[in-house]
Design an enzyme around this catalytic site. Structure first.
Site, PDB file in Angstrom:
ATOM      1  N   ALA A   1      -9.624 -25.600  10.999  1.00 13.94           N
ATOM      2  CA  ALA A   1     -11.018 -26.009  11.085  1.00 13.94           C
ATOM      3  C   ALA A   1     -11.343 -26.784  12.356  1.00 13.94           C
ATOM      4  O   ALA A   1     -12.464 -26.717  12.857  1.00 13.94           O
ATOM      5  CB  ALA A   1     -11.394 -26.832   9.860  1.00 13.94           C
TER       6      ALA A   1
ATOM      7  N   ASN B   1     -15.107 -35.519   3.906  1.00 10.51           N
ATOM      8  CA  ASN B   1     -13.690 -35.623   3.586  1.00 10.51           C
ATOM      9  C   ASN B   1     -13.292 -36.979   3.021  1.00 10.51           C
ATOM     10  O   ASN B   1     -12.349 -37.079   2.264  1.00 10.51           O
ATOM     11  CB  ASN B   1     -12.843 -35.312   4.830  1.00 10.51           C
ATOM     12  CG  ASN B   1     -13.329 -36.045   6.055  1.00 10.51           C
ATOM     13  OD1 ASN B   1     -14.515 -35.995   6.397  1.00 10.51           O
ATOM     14  ND2 ASN B   1     -12.440 -36.753   6.724  1.00 10.51           N
TER      15      ASN B   1
ATOM     16  N   GLN C   1     -14.072 -28.962   3.146  1.00  9.31           N
ATOM     17  CA  GLN C   1     -13.793 -29.762   1.953  1.00  9.31           C
ATOM     18  C   GLN C   1     -14.436 -29.197   0.690  1.00  9.31           C
ATOM     19  O   GLN C   1     -13.983 -29.475  -0.409  1.00  9.31           O
ATOM     20  CB  GLN C   1     -14.263 -31.203   2.164  1.00  9.31           C
ATOM     21  CG  GLN C   1     -13.416 -31.997   3.133  1.00  9.31           C
ATOM     22  CD  GLN C   1     -12.066 -32.411   2.559  1.00  9.31           C
ATOM     23  OE1 GLN C   1     -11.856 -32.412   1.347  1.00  9.31           O
ATOM     24  NE2 GLN C   1     -11.149 -32.745   3.435  1.00  9.31           N
TER      25      GLN C   1
ATOM     26  N   SER D   1     -10.914 -23.778   6.416  1.00  7.62           N
ATOM     27  CA  SER D   1      -9.495 -24.090   6.615  1.00  7.62           C
ATOM     28  C   SER D   1      -8.709 -23.627   5.398  1.00  7.62           C
ATOM     29  O   SER D   1      -9.159 -23.792   4.254  1.00  7.62           O
ATOM     30  CB  SER D   1      -9.332 -25.591   6.797  1.00  7.62           C
ATOM     31  OG  SER D   1      -7.968 -25.918   6.751  1.00  7.62           O
ATOM     32  N   ALA D   2      -7.531 -23.042   5.613  1.00  2.00           N
ATOM     33  CA  ALA D   2      -6.733 -22.551   4.487  1.00  2.00           C
ATOM     34  C   ALA D   2      -6.059 -23.684   3.722  1.00  2.00           C
ATOM     35  O   ALA D   2      -6.012 -23.670   2.493  1.00  2.00           O
ATOM     36  CB  ALA D   2      -5.676 -21.567   4.994  1.00  2.00           C
ATOM     37  N   HIS D   3      -5.558 -24.697   4.461  1.00  2.00           N
ATOM     38  CA  HIS D   3      -4.684 -25.664   3.788  1.00  2.00           C
ATOM     39  C   HIS D   3      -5.421 -26.654   2.903  1.00  2.00           C
ATOM     40  O   HIS D   3      -4.797 -27.422   2.171  1.00  2.00           O
ATOM     41  CB  HIS D   3      -3.794 -26.390   4.806  1.00  2.00           C
ATOM     42  CG  HIS D   3      -4.458 -27.510   5.545  1.00  2.00           C
ATOM     43  ND1 HIS D   3      -4.310 -28.821   5.179  1.00  2.00           N
ATOM     44  CD2 HIS D   3      -5.269 -27.509   6.622  1.00  2.00           C
ATOM     45  CE1 HIS D   3      -4.996 -29.590   6.018  1.00  2.00           C
ATOM     46  NE2 HIS D   3      -5.588 -28.810   6.900  1.00  2.00           N
TER      47      HIS D   3
ATOM     48  N   THR E   1      -2.615 -13.593  19.499  1.00  2.00           N
ATOM     49  CA  THR E   1      -2.060 -12.750  18.440  1.00  2.00           C
ATOM     50  C   THR E   1      -2.280 -13.409  17.088  1.00  2.00           C
ATOM     51  O   THR E   1      -2.053 -14.616  16.930  1.00  2.00           O
ATOM     52  CB  THR E   1      -0.551 -12.540  18.686  1.00  2.00           C
ATOM     53  OG1 THR E   1      -0.400 -11.817  19.905  1.00  2.00           O
ATOM     54  CG2 THR E   1       0.104 -11.781  17.554  1.00  2.00           C
TER      55      THR E   1
ATOM     56  N   CYS F   1      -5.907 -51.207   8.831  1.00  2.00           N
ATOM     57  CA  CYS F   1      -4.467 -51.371   8.949  1.00  2.00           C
ATOM     58  C   CYS F   1      -3.720 -50.051   8.843  1.00  2.00           C
ATOM     59  O   CYS F   1      -2.542 -49.975   9.133  1.00  2.00           O
ATOM     60  CB  CYS F   1      -3.963 -52.333   7.888  1.00  2.00           C
ATOM     61  SG  CYS F   1      -4.231 -54.026   8.390  1.00  2.00           S
TER      62      CYS F   1
END
Lengths: 407, 152
Positions: free
Chosen positions: A76, A156, A184, A204-206, A245, A331
């Site tokens: 993405a 997100n 998302q 996005s695939a993941h 490719t 943090c």
């Protein structure tokens, strides 16, 4: 079922590959290893066919007509870059104004910032305290120089789902292109390219149980053909929009993930919502001074972003170290700045430092939700015993009236 | 963030969490940091008439390093004279806890908290002496605190 530690509750960051996805991918690493661009032999044809099935499934998930509109990318971030830079470059003689929002992903915001340095004007439309964009603010930002509006489907961090249909209506009326980073939301909330009048969609695939390193940019062809300037030069793959490719097993995985999202997304969303609400109830019933960040109604089913007043996010994550979550605390970042999304929503720095994002997904179990809910209540109570701020709050001290020495 | 074992030990088993009586003249309180910055430390010391720190307590809002830094500070303070306590440097805390560069500010805050608590204690003592000798003659020696009942 026995509980296994650590527990993954960070599905907004990434998701595991679904075994059914992996199974379909595997042959394309070994016996079906062909280059999808090889037109002269069966190895190439087999790969090309598999890639086309992948495209079709992606197109179907978003309600698009044609598989040829799906441009495969590395994910993405690349899709966002290609959409925004590609359109800006192509339409630079028409106008050099872009509209986006303050809570977009960095892949959109930093792309816009680069364009600003190169002479484009960008309007960052603010969001309300619920983390939602008012379409009227988008309308007011439009000028005759505006060529592109980019608004995410779902955020997100806080999971808020934006009113894309209203925004798409405005852009199509004005002949302005509309890009959305849908990463998302896909498979979790309804999304349709025609209902939203979207022109470009980042995928996005993941984030939907596919592999990392592969995604897509959907580029509309009908009724209006969207053109953009390629940002990667080379062999002219992907109809000249993205050379390189193809990652064939990746595309197969992306396609299978999209198919599963389409078939099972609705049931899965209902299940995730139930678990999310159970977790929210467990935590909010067990603790005082816990605040939900972002709208409750217009929200991804599996996302829960809470601020635990008087305790710091990283300390919370250390206390619940067997549970993988994220925090908007400074943090946890290299920048030492708390979450810009929470800041944009008007959440004070102190509560931003105290925020935790829980992400529930396909493989989350009821047992995990119960365990995490109870653990959070126990550990936050412990940390508060150690917090001077909680003690002051309990004594009735108005923390805002204290003269703190900023450092 | 990968923490050293010592940070994790102090975080999981913090020493000397709690509060001392702010109103006690022998107690010095340091409250440093700001909620908006993500860390606030309150460090308290109880000092004997001989000027030795006999007890120290802390409460901290902050990350694991901030909690560990303040826990370590209270451990080090006990048994020290005020001058010795004042000489504690943040770099010693960094070294002991093996803090990464991004967490050095936690040790700075702990040093500030120590200094602030000592200062508060000395201010209270000075006020008490002033209250006891409102018309002190010029050049008169301040009375030792020994044997005085701390009745407030």
């Amino acid at each position: 079922m026995a509980l296994r530690l650590p527990i993954y509750m960070d599905y907004n960051a990434t998701t595991p590959v679904d075994p059914r996805v992996l199974e379909e991918m595997l042959p394309y690493f070994t016996e079906k290893f062909g280059n999808a661009a090889s037109k002269s032999h069966a190895f190439g044809w087999t790969a090309e066919e598999a890639v086309n099935v992948g495209r079709e499934r992606v197109a179907k998930l978003i309600g698009a007509q044609s598989a040829t509109e799906v441009v495969i990318t590395s994910g993405a971030t690349e899709s966002d870059n290609l959409a925004i830079k590609g359109v800006a470059e192509y339409l630079q003689d028409k106008g050099k104004h872009i509209i986006t929002t303050t809570i977009e992903h960095k892949a959109v915001l930093d792309t816009c910032k680069r364009l600003e340095k190169q002479g484009w004007q960008v309007t960052y439309v603010p969001v309300g305290k619920e983390g939602l964009v008012d379409p009227d603010d988008i309308r007011k930002a439009m000028t005759d120089q505006t060529v592109l509006v980019s608004v995410m489907l779902a955020n997100n961090e806080v999971g808020t789902v934006q009113p894309l249909e209203e925004i798409g209506k405005l852009t199509s009326e004005r002949g302005i292109l509309f890009h959305t980073d849908a990463v998302q939301g896909l498979g979790k909330v309804p999304f349709d390219v025609n209902a939203t009048n979207a022109d470009l969609v980042s995928i996005s695939a993941h984030k939907m149980y596919g592999p990392k390193g592969v995604g897509a940019l959907w580029v509309r062809r009908k009724p209006r053909r969207v053109r953009l300037v390629a940002q990667m030069d080379g062999g002219g793959h992907e109809r000249g929009m993205r050379s390189g490719t193809l990652n064939v097993p990746g595309v197969v995985g992306l396609g299978k993930a999209a198919e599963l999202a389409m078939l099972e997304g609705k049931d899965e969303a209902a299940r995730a919502l139930k678990m999310r609400e159970r977790l929210r109830t467990l935590i909010m019933d067990g603790l005082d001074q816990v605040f939900l960040n972002g709208s409750l109604d217009r929200r991804l089913p599996g996302n829960l972003n809470l601020s635990f007043a008087f305790v710091e996010g990283e300390a919370i994550m250390m206390a619940i170290k067997d549970v993988a979550v994220s925090s908007g605390s400074a943090c946890t970042s290299a920048s030492l700045e708390p979450s810009y999304v929470l800041k944009a929503m008007g959440v004070g720095d102190e509560l931003a430092h105290s925020s935790i994002r829980f992400g529930i997904g396909r493989f989350t179990t009821d047992e995990e939700v119960e365990y995490v809910g109870r653990l959070v209540v126990e550990k936050i109570s412990g940390l508060r015993e150690m917090s001077p701020l909680y003690e002051m709050y309990k004594e009735g001290v108005d923390l805002k009236s204290v003269q703190w020495a900023a450092h | 963030m990968a923490y050293s074992d010592k940070v994790i030990d102090h975080y999981e088993n913090p020493r000397n969490v709690g509060a001392l009586d702010k109103g006690d003249d022998t107690v010095g309180t340091g409250l440093v940091g700001a909620p908006a910055c993500g860390d606030v430390m309150r460090l308290q010391i109880k000092v004997t008439d001989e000027g030795v720190i006999e007890d120290a307590k802390f409460k901290t809002f902050g990350c694991g390093s901030a909690i560990a830094s303040s826990s370590l500070a209270t451990e080090w303070l006990k048994g020290k004279s005020l001058d010795q306590a004042e000489a504690i440097k943040n770099t010693q805390i960094v070294e002991e806890l093996n803090l990464p560069p991004v967490k050095i500010h936690c040790s700075v805050l702990a040093e500030d908290a120590i200094k602030s608590a000592i200062e508060d204690y000395r201010r209270k003592q000075a006020a008490r002496r002033a209250a006891r000798e409102p018309k002190a003659e010029a050049g008169s020696e301040p009375q030792p605190a020994a044997g005085v009942l701390h009745d407030r």
